[in-house]
Enzyme design. Structure first.
Site, mmCIF file in Angstrom:
data_model
loop_
_atom_site.group_PDB
_atom_site.id
_atom_site.type_symbol
_atom_site.label_atom_id
_atom_site.label_comp_id
_atom_site.label_asym_id
_atom_site.label_seq_id
_atom_site.Cartn_x
_atom_site.Cartn_y
_atom_site.Cartn_z
ATOM 1 N N ASP A 100 0.831 -1.205 0.000
ATOM 2 C CA ASP A 100 0.000 0.000 0.000
ATOM 3 C C ASP A 100 0.868 1.258 0.000
ATOM 4 O O ASP A 100 0.435 2.320 0.450
ATOM 5 C CB ASP A 100 -0.944 0.008 1.205
ATOM 6 C CG ASP A 100 -0.177 -0.001 2.527
ATOM 7 O OD1 ASP A 100 1.003 -0.392 2.521
ATOM 8 O OD2 ASP A 100 -0.758 0.394 3.558
ATOM 9 N N GLU A 101 2.066 1.147 -0.536
ATOM 10 C CA GLU A 101 2.995 2.285 -0.599
ATOM 11 C C GLU A 101 3.091 2.817 -2.026
ATOM 12 O O GLU A 101 3.196 2.044 -2.983
ATOM 13 C CB GLU A 101 4.383 1.876 -0.114
ATOM 14 C CG GLU A 101 4.428 1.488 1.347
ATOM 15 C CD GLU A 101 5.800 1.028 1.790
ATOM 16 O OE1 GLU A 101 6.105 1.114 2.986
ATOM 17 O OE2 GLU A 101 6.587 0.577 0.913
#
Length: 252
Positions: free
Chosen positions: A174-175
Site C-alpha cells: 500500500d505504498e
C-alpha cells in the site's frame, strides 16, 4: 489425204490450250516454294511452343508472386505480433500489474534522469513517499478484492492530482511514490501534498461499504549531489515520522 491432215492439225490446235492448262494444274510447286512452306510451318510450330512455354513460365511466376505475397503478409503479421508482445512485455516489466502505474524499476530510472536534469538546470525536485493508513483493516474486514479495488482507486486519484511530467508509482503493497519535477520550495511541495490528501479524503465505496482513505506522506527535496537511494531513504523516513506522530505530512 490432205484433208485428213488438215483435220488433225485443226484438232491439235484446238486441244493444245486445254492440255496446257491441265498440265499446269498438275505440275507440283517448285522446290524452293516447298522449302519456304515447310520453314514457315516449322517457325509457326516453334512460336507456338515458345508461346506455350512462356504461358507456363508466366503462370509459374504468378504462383511464385502469390506465394511471396502470402509469405510477406505472414512475416509482417508475425512482426506486428512480435512488436506487440515486446511492447506488452516491456510495459509489464515497468508497470504495476494491479494499478497500471509505473513500478519501482521505472520510478528509479526516471528519478535518476530527473536528478541529472535538476543538476544541469539547478532546479530542485521532490520525492513523496505515501503510505495508506489502516489498509490492513480493509483487507481483513472487506476482503482482498476490496483491498485491490481500493489500491486501484488510490492510483487513479493520485494520477489525477499530478502535473504533466510528474510520476506516480506503486512502490509495493500500500505504498506509493510520487516524483515531482521543478518544485520551487517547501511550500510548493506542501501544496501538492495537501491536494493529494484532499483527493484521498473522499470516501470510496467498496463492496457496498463507504470507506474513508487517509495516508501518511513524507517528502524529500533533492537539490544537488545526492544519490537516488539517499533521496528515497529521506522520503521514507519523513513518511514514518508523519505516521508515528499522526501528521498529514512531513518534509525532510
Amino acid at each position: 489425204m490432205n484433208n485428213m491432215s488438215n483435220y488433225q492439225h485443226s484438232n491439235n490446235a484446238a486441244v493444245s490450250p486445254l492440255l496446257a492448262q491441265h498440265w499446269l494444274e498438275q505440275t507440283p510447286p517448285c522446290e524452293s516454294e516447298c522449302c519456304q512452306l515447310q520453314q514457315s510451318r516449322e517457325e509457326i510450330s516453334a512460336l507456338q511452343r515458345a508461346l506455350a512455354l512462356s504461358q507456363q513460365q508466366l503462370a509459374s511466376a504468378r504462383r511464385q508472386i502469390e506465394s511471396l505475397r502470402q509469405s510477406h503478409d505472414s512475416l509482417e503479421q508475425q512482426l506486428l505480433e512480435s512488436n506487440e508482445n515486446y511492447r506488452q512485455a516491456l510495459h509489464c516489466a515497468h508497470h504495476d500489474e494491479l494499478t497500471g502505474l509505473p513500478n519501482r524499476i521505472l520510478l528509479l530510472d526516471r528519478l535518476q534522469q530527473i536528478m541529472a536534469q535538476a543538476d544541469r538546470q539547478q532546479k530542485p525536485v521532490a520525492l513523496l513517499f505515501i503510505d495508506l493508513d489502516e489498509f490492513k483493516n480493509v483487507n481483513d474486514q472487506l476482503g482482498h478484492t476490496a483491498g485491490d479495488q481500493l489500491l486501484r482507486e488510490v492510483a487513479a486519484r493520485l494520477s489525477a492530482c499530478l502535473r504533466y511530467g510528474d510520476t506516480a508509482c506503486r512502490y509495493g503493497g500500500d505504498e506509493f511514490l510520487i516524483l515531482l519535477g521543478e518544485v520551487d520550495d517547501d511550500s510548493s511541495v506542501a501544496a501538492v501534498i495537501e491536494k493529494i490528501q484532499s483527493c484521498l479524503a473522499e470516501a470510496c465505496l467498496l463492496n457496498g461499504t463507504l470507506v474513508s482513505i487517509t495516508a501518511s506522506i513524507g517528502a524529500a527535496i533533492y537539490h544537488h549531489d545526492e544519490s537516488d537511494m539517499d533521496l528515497l531513504n529521506r522520503a521514507d523516513s519523513a513518511m514514518y515520522r508523519a505516521k508515528k506522530h499522526k501528521l498529514s505530512q512531513v518534509i525532510g
